[in-house]
Design a protein around this motif. Structure first.
Motif, short mmCIF file in Angstrom:
data_model
loop_
_atom_site.label_atom_id
_atom_site.label_comp_id
_atom_site.label_asym_id
_atom_site.label_seq_id
_atom_site.Cartn_x
_atom_site.Cartn_y
_atom_site.Cartn_z
N LEU A 100 0.83 -1.21 0.00
CA LEU A 100 0.00 0.00 0.00
C LEU A 100 0.86 1.26 0.00
N ALA A 101 1.95 1.26 0.77
CA ALA A 101 2.82 2.43 0.83
C ALA A 101 3.47 2.70 -0.53
N TRP A 102 4.01 1.67 -1.15
CA TRP A 102 4.65 1.84 -2.45
C TRP A 102 3.62 2.14 -3.54
N ALA A 103 2.45 1.54 -3.46
CA ALA A 103 1.41 1.80 -4.46
C ALA A 103 0.89 3.23 -4.35
N THR A 104 0.78 3.74 -3.11
CA THR A 104 0.34 5.13 -2.94
C THR A 104 1.35 6.08 -3.56
N ARG A 105 2.63 5.81 -3.38
CA ARG A 105 3.66 6.65 -4.01
C ARG A 105 3.52 6.62 -5.53
N GLY A 169 5.58 1.92 -18.39
CA GLY A 169 5.88 2.37 -17.04
C GLY A 169 4.87 3.41 -16.57
N TRP A 170 5.05 3.86 -15.33
CA TRP A 170 4.10 4.82 -14.78
C TRP A 170 4.15 6.14 -15.54
N TRP A 171 5.32 6.54 -16.01
CA TRP A 171 5.41 7.79 -16.75
C TRP A 171 4.76 7.68 -18.13
N THR A 172 4.81 6.50 -18.74
CA THR A 172 4.14 6.31 -20.03
C THR A 172 2.63 6.42 -19.88
N ILE A 173 2.09 5.79 -18.85
CA ILE A 173 0.65 5.88 -18.59
C ILE A 173 0.26 7.33 -18.29
N ALA A 174 1.11 8.05 -17.55
CA ALA A 174 0.80 9.44 -17.22
C ALA A 174 0.76 10.30 -18.48
N ILE A 175 1.70 10.08 -19.39
CA ILE A 175 1.71 10.86 -20.64
C ILE A 175 0.47 10.57 -21.47
N VAL A 176 0.09 9.29 -21.55
CA VAL A 176 -1.11 8.93 -22.31
C VAL A 176 -2.35 9.59 -21.71
N LEU A 177 -2.46 9.57 -20.39
CA LEU A 177 -3.62 10.19 -19.74
C LEU A 177 -3.62 11.70 -19.91
N ALA A 178 -2.44 12.33 -19.87
CA ALA A 178 -2.37 13.78 -20.05
C ALA A 178 -2.76 14.20 -21.46
N ILE A 179 -2.32 13.43 -22.45
CA ILE A 179 -2.63 13.76 -23.84
C ILE A 179 -4.13 13.70 -24.11
N ASN A 255 5.40 -2.43 -14.68
CA ASN A 255 6.67 -2.53 -13.95
C ASN A 255 6.76 -1.57 -12.77
N SER A 256 5.61 -1.11 -12.28
CA SER A 256 5.60 -0.24 -11.10
C SER A 256 4.32 -0.49 -10.32
N LEU A 259 -1.99 1.92 -6.88
CA LEU A 259 -3.20 1.44 -6.22
C LEU A 259 -4.06 0.64 -7.19
N GLY A 260 -4.01 0.98 -8.47
CA GLY A 260 -4.75 0.22 -9.46
C GLY A 260 -4.21 -1.18 -9.64
N THR A 261 -2.88 -1.33 -9.64
CA THR A 261 -2.31 -2.67 -9.77
C THR A 261 -2.61 -3.53 -8.54
N MET A 262 -2.69 -2.90 -7.36
CA MET A 262 -3.08 -3.66 -6.17
C MET A 262 -4.48 -4.24 -6.33
#
Length: 331
Positions: A100-105, A169-179, A255-256, A259-262
């Motif tokens: 939970l701690a790592w997923a929250t980060r 990775g998490w940054w790839t998903i973030a870029i897709v969501l931002a676009i 690879n990260s 909370l969604g992966t949990m």
């Protein structure tokens, strides 16, 4: 009990006038400070929202240094909360609190990056295009309309599906969501910029020969800060929820930890059918509480954007104080 005489009854009308005079005096003091006008009044809802955001942010920032390795496998699968494992273990014996701690980060990183990128894109297309006008404004508006017409969630799913799994990775998903999430905010900023651009001080700056970037950053942008702040908060909420939805259907970051992966692994491990509530309730509750905190802050920012909302709250507060004076007068 003796009935009160007119001489010792509080003068409600006079008290009301004094209350109005005090509010007018303090309101005038606030109006003398331009910075205070940009800040929302600290209400109980705003305090609760800030507390939730700060607590979850501290947990996601400091928590990973205080818990163990979330990937350690033990032979005590699906054990409930205990003194050794405060939130129990998963089906493979991994500590849920550490996960939970790592997923929250991870979710906070994605939400923050989505908020920053979406805000930058919406400001670039909305503010700069509206200030330039002409073909630039028409082109930016056409692009915004195209992204608004395309359904957001299917577009995110299609783009995420085409990204290779090893590069997701998490940054790839973030870029897709931002676009895929900047267009609506850009339309709002464009309308606000068109209104501000026609004001006298902006026209005076343009006549004086000021550069475009200086007119935008000095004359226009400060008037749009409450709107931009509200859009940033909303983008963070949307980014975290969208990432959780993508991860839940298996298209999130591979690879990260988030909370969604949990929730995804809890679903694959049949946590609900096995009654392992400690596996899926904490990440779901964390998403709900963080979204609630951001929403409460966003509501407070809305009072800065629309003073009518703040006036309604102040009138209700004033009416309660007047009712208390009237009740004191009748007692």
């Amino acid at each position: 009990m003796p009935s009160p005489t007119p001489g010792n009854q509080p003068d409600v009308a006079q008290a009301t006038e004094q209350l109005a005079a005090e509010e007018a005096r303090t309101g005038g003091t606030r109006r003398r400070s331009a910075w205070r006008l940009m800040l929302p009044t600290l209400t109980p809802w705003l305090a609760i929202g800030l507390f939730l955001i700060l607590a979850i942010a501290l947990f996601g920032t400091i928590g990973p240094f205080l818990v163990g390795d979330p990937s350690v496998i033990r032979d005590i699968g699906l054990t409930g909360p205990s003194s050794e494992h405060l939130l129990g273990t998963t089906q493979t014996g991994q500590d849920v609190l550490a996960q939970l701690a790592w997923a929250t980060r991870g979710s906070l990183q994605i939400g923050l990056l989505v908020g920053v990128l979406a805000t930058i894109l919406s400001a670039a297309f909305g503010i700069y295009g509206a200030y330039l006008g002409g073909l630039a404004d028409e082109g930016f508006s056409l692009l915004s309309n195209v992204f608004l017409v395309i359904p957001g969630l299917p577009l995110v799913i299609v783009i995420a599906a085409f990204v290779p799994r090893e590069a997701r990775g998490w940054w790839t998903i973030a870029i897709v969501l931002a676009i895929t999430s900047w267009a609506g905010s850009a339309r709002v900023l464009r309308a606000q910029t068109l209104s501000v651009r026609s004001r006298d001080y902006v026209a005076a700056s343009r006549v004086a020969g000021e550069r475009s970037w200086r007119v935008i950053t000095v004359e226009i942008l400060p008037n749009l800060l409450p709107v931009i702040a509200s859009q940033f908060v909303f983008a963070v909420i949307a980014g975290i929820l969208s990432e959780a939805g993508l991860s839940f259907i298996g298209l999130g970051s591979s690879n990260s930890a988030t909370l969604g992966t949990m929730l995804f692994y809890a679903q694959n491990g049949f946590a609900l059918s096995l009654g392992a509530w400690w596996w899926f309730v904490p990440p779901g509750l964390m998403i709900a509480l963080f979204g609630m905190g951001l929403s409460l802050v966003n509501f407070s920012i809305d009072e800065v954007i629309d003073p009518k909302l703040k006036n309604v709250r102040l009138h209700r507060k004033r009416a309660k104080r007047i009712r208390r004076l009237e009740e004191a007068a009748r007692s």
